[in-house]
Design a protein around this motif. Structure first.
Motif, mmCIF file in Angstrom:
data_model
loop_
_atom_site.group_PDB
_atom_site.id
_atom_site.type_symbol
_atom_site.label_atom_id
_atom_site.label_comp_id
_atom_site.label_asym_id
_atom_site.label_seq_id
_atom_site.Cartn_x
_atom_site.Cartn_y
_atom_site.Cartn_z
ATOM 1 N N PHE A 68 18.839 -5.384 -21.892
ATOM 2 C CA PHE A 68 20.147 -4.851 -22.298
ATOM 3 C C PHE A 68 20.578 -3.709 -21.389
ATOM 4 O O PHE A 68 21.734 -3.661 -20.939
ATOM 5 N N GLN A 69 19.664 -2.794 -21.082
ATOM 6 C CA GLN A 69 19.997 -1.688 -20.192
ATOM 7 C C GLN A 69 20.355 -2.189 -18.799
ATOM 8 O O GLN A 69 21.294 -1.695 -18.170
ATOM 9 N N LEU A 70 19.605 -3.178 -18.315
ATOM 10 C CA LEU A 70 19.865 -3.716 -16.986
ATOM 11 C C LEU A 70 21.203 -4.429 -16.930
ATOM 12 O O LEU A 70 21.931 -4.343 -15.933
ATOM 13 N N SER A 71 21.565 -5.126 -17.992
ATOM 14 C CA SER A 71 22.817 -5.888 -18.017
ATOM 15 C C SER A 71 24.033 -4.994 -17.810
ATOM 16 O O SER A 71 25.047 -5.424 -17.247
ATOM 17 N N LYS A 72 23.940 -3.742 -18.231
ATOM 18 C CA LYS A 72 25.059 -2.816 -18.091
ATOM 19 C C LYS A 72 25.258 -2.376 -16.647
ATOM 20 O O LYS A 72 26.296 -1.820 -16.299
ATOM 21 N N LEU A 73 24.279 -2.641 -15.792
ATOM 22 C CA LEU A 73 24.350 -2.235 -14.386
ATOM 23 C C LEU A 73 24.723 -3.382 -13.455
ATOM 24 O O LEU A 73 24.899 -3.176 -12.256
ATOM 25 N N LEU A 74 24.847 -4.600 -14.020
ATOM 26 C CA LEU A 74 25.143 -5.788 -13.215
ATOM 27 C C LEU A 74 26.494 -6.364 -13.620
ATOM 28 O O LEU A 74 27.063 -6.000 -14.645
ATOM 29 N N SER A 75 26.985 -7.280 -12.821
ATOM 30 C CA SER A 75 28.275 -7.897 -13.125
ATOM 31 C C SER A 75 28.165 -8.730 -14.401
ATOM 32 O O SER A 75 27.088 -9.241 -14.746
ATOM 33 N N ALA A 76 29.285 -8.880 -15.085
ATOM 34 C CA ALA A 76 29.299 -9.611 -16.357
ATOM 35 C C ALA A 76 28.917 -11.074 -16.178
ATOM 36 O O ALA A 76 28.473 -11.735 -17.127
ATOM 37 N N THR A 100 26.524 -12.224 -14.358
ATOM 38 C CA THR A 100 25.096 -12.393 -14.070
ATOM 39 C C THR A 100 24.326 -12.728 -15.343
ATOM 40 O O THR A 100 24.364 -11.975 -16.315
ATOM 41 N N ALA A 101 23.648 -13.841 -15.336
ATOM 42 C CA ALA A 101 22.825 -14.248 -16.481
ATOM 43 C C ALA A 101 21.437 -13.631 -16.344
ATOM 44 O O ALA A 101 20.752 -13.830 -15.340
ATOM 45 N N ILE A 102 21.026 -12.854 -17.344
ATOM 46 C CA ILE A 102 19.699 -12.236 -17.353
ATOM 47 C C ILE A 102 18.861 -12.944 -18.408
ATOM 48 O O ILE A 102 19.200 -12.935 -19.595
ATOM 49 N N ILE A 103 17.765 -13.551 -17.988
ATOM 50 C CA ILE A 103 16.965 -14.389 -18.878
ATOM 51 C C ILE A 103 15.538 -13.861 -18.936
ATOM 52 O O ILE A 103 14.765 -14.021 -17.986
ATOM 53 N N PRO A 104 15.153 -13.198 -20.042
ATOM 54 C CA PRO A 104 13.754 -12.777 -20.176
ATOM 55 C C PRO A 104 12.866 -13.987 -20.458
ATOM 56 O O PRO A 104 13.231 -14.864 -21.247
ATOM 57 N N VAL A 155 27.072 -20.733 -13.699
ATOM 58 C CA VAL A 155 28.040 -20.640 -12.619
ATOM 59 C C VAL A 155 27.504 -19.762 -11.507
ATOM 60 O O VAL A 155 27.659 -20.049 -10.331
ATOM 61 N N SER A 156 26.873 -18.641 -11.862
ATOM 62 C CA SER A 156 26.316 -17.738 -10.869
ATOM 63 C C SER A 156 24.805 -17.722 -10.984
ATOM 64 O O SER A 156 24.227 -18.299 -11.892
ATOM 65 N N ALA A 157 24.173 -17.039 -10.021
ATOM 66 C CA ALA A 157 22.719 -16.992 -9.992
ATOM 67 C C ALA A 157 22.170 -16.287 -11.221
ATOM 68 O O ALA A 157 22.801 -15.401 -11.779
ATOM 69 N N ILE A 194 19.124 -6.156 -6.955
ATOM 70 C CA ILE A 194 19.701 -7.405 -7.467
ATOM 71 C C ILE A 194 21.101 -7.610 -6.910
ATOM 72 O O ILE A 194 21.444 -8.701 -6.434
ATOM 73 N N ASN A 195 21.929 -6.577 -6.946
ATOM 74 C CA ASN A 195 23.300 -6.687 -6.447
ATOM 75 C C ASN A 195 23.328 -7.005 -4.955
ATOM 76 O O ASN A 195 24.136 -7.819 -4.500
ATOM 77 N N GLY A 196 22.447 -6.377 -4.202
ATOM 78 C CA GLY A 196 22.393 -6.651 -2.768
ATOM 79 C C GLY A 196 22.016 -8.088 -2.465
ATOM 80 O O GLY A 196 22.566 -8.719 -1.559
#
Length: 300
Positions: A36-44, A46-50, A16-18, A247-249
């Motif tokens: 995991f650490q980065l995910s706590k700083l971004l909106s829920a 946001t998909a983070i894919i290593p 749904v989102s970038a 990332i947020n910007g």
């Protein structure tokens, strides 16, 4: 691995989102922890894919215009810039001079969170503890873009001069170069240089310096533990804060903040070398007030 490929491609289609792709070539456990650490700083949302470098390059067509690429290290940034034509990229765990060497190859918006510390801050602290008038030697590989004139001008403000020497990165060439530069210099002033210091070469350099009773200003805490005089650096948490801001910007405004050193920096000294060279260290309070540095022994 094929199942991971399919998952990544399917996810990029349905998201749904970038997405934020963390491109790396390191241990999976380290990247999972970082993610995991980065995910706590971004909106829920946001998909983070290593994803490994090779996987990312082979599946570059899945990248969307509003995606963000987080490149871990200089080689991941180089690979990303060579193939990506959509999205934006932010590199972490990279030196400023490494980034400046690679960045012109990028056709997409790019930024970075630098490792190490600004030159002026390192020189300012060095001025307070080191009084040898001999030149500071900068040994570097072709992995860096060096502004020699700019560095010399900054060094002069603190009473220092630099001597620059580029070297090949094989062990024999590096140690020959170190022996050569020690003829008229007592200190190596190191920059973040992944090619130069890989494969145990950093330890070889520090051992040689020790035997010659010479020292190094290191780029990281690891160098202090291995035998450099001191280092100014940022921890992972601080780097991730700066990364999350970029990332947020990008996600919220479509703009990418400029490449920076994190604003919260630490300093560590090698106690043996400090004592053997008769150096009197500033207090933790003075380091904080005068240089904006958190002493490793007094960091929260």
């Amino acid at each position: 691995m094929k199942r991971i490929f399919c998952f990544l491609l399917l996810f990029s289609t349905l998201k749904v989102s970038a997405a934020v792709y963390v491109v790396h070539n390191t241990e999976e456990s380290s990247v999972r922890s970082l993610t995991f650490q980065l995910s706590k700083l971004l909106s829920a949302s946001t998909a983070i894919i290593p994803v490994r470098q090779s996987v990312f390059v082979q599946n570059i067509s899945a990248l969307q215009q509003d995606d963000m690429i987080v490149a871990i290290g200089d080689e991941s940034l180089r690979q990303t810039c060579s193939v990506a034509s959509k999205g934006a990229v932010v590199s972490v765990f990279i030196g400023k001079e490494e980034y400046l060497n690679i960045q012109p190859q990028c056709s997409i918006p790019s930024s970075a969170v630098f490792s190490g510390a600004p030159l002026e801050k390192r020189l300012s602290l060095l001025q307070a503890v080191w009084f040898d008038p001999k030149p500071l030697t900068v040994l570097y590989s072709d992995n860096l873009l060096i502004d020699q004139q700019g560095m010399q001008e900054q060094a002069a403000l603190y009473g220092f001069t630099f001597r620059f020497l580029q070297t090949e990165v094989d062990r024999l060439s590096v140690l020959k170069a170190v022996n050569y530069i020690l003829e008229d210099s007592k200190m190596m002033f190191s920059l973040v240089d992944s090619k130069l210091y890989e494969n145990g070469i950093a330890q070889d350099i520090l051992k040689l310096l020790f035997h010659k009773q010479n020292v190094m200003v290191g780029p990281s805490f690891g160098f202090v533990r291995a035998g450099s005089l001191f280092a100014i650096y940022s921890d992972t948490e601080t780097k991730l804060d700066a990364l999350a801001a970029r990332i947020n910007g990008w996600q919220e405004e479509g703009t990418l903040l400029e490449a920076v050193y994190p604003d919260k920096l630490r300093v560590s000294f090698n106690p043996y070398l400090i004592k053997s060279h008769g150096i009197v260290l500033p207090s933790a309070a003075y380091l904080k007030d005068q240089y904006g540095l958190c002493s490793e022994t007094a960091c929260n």
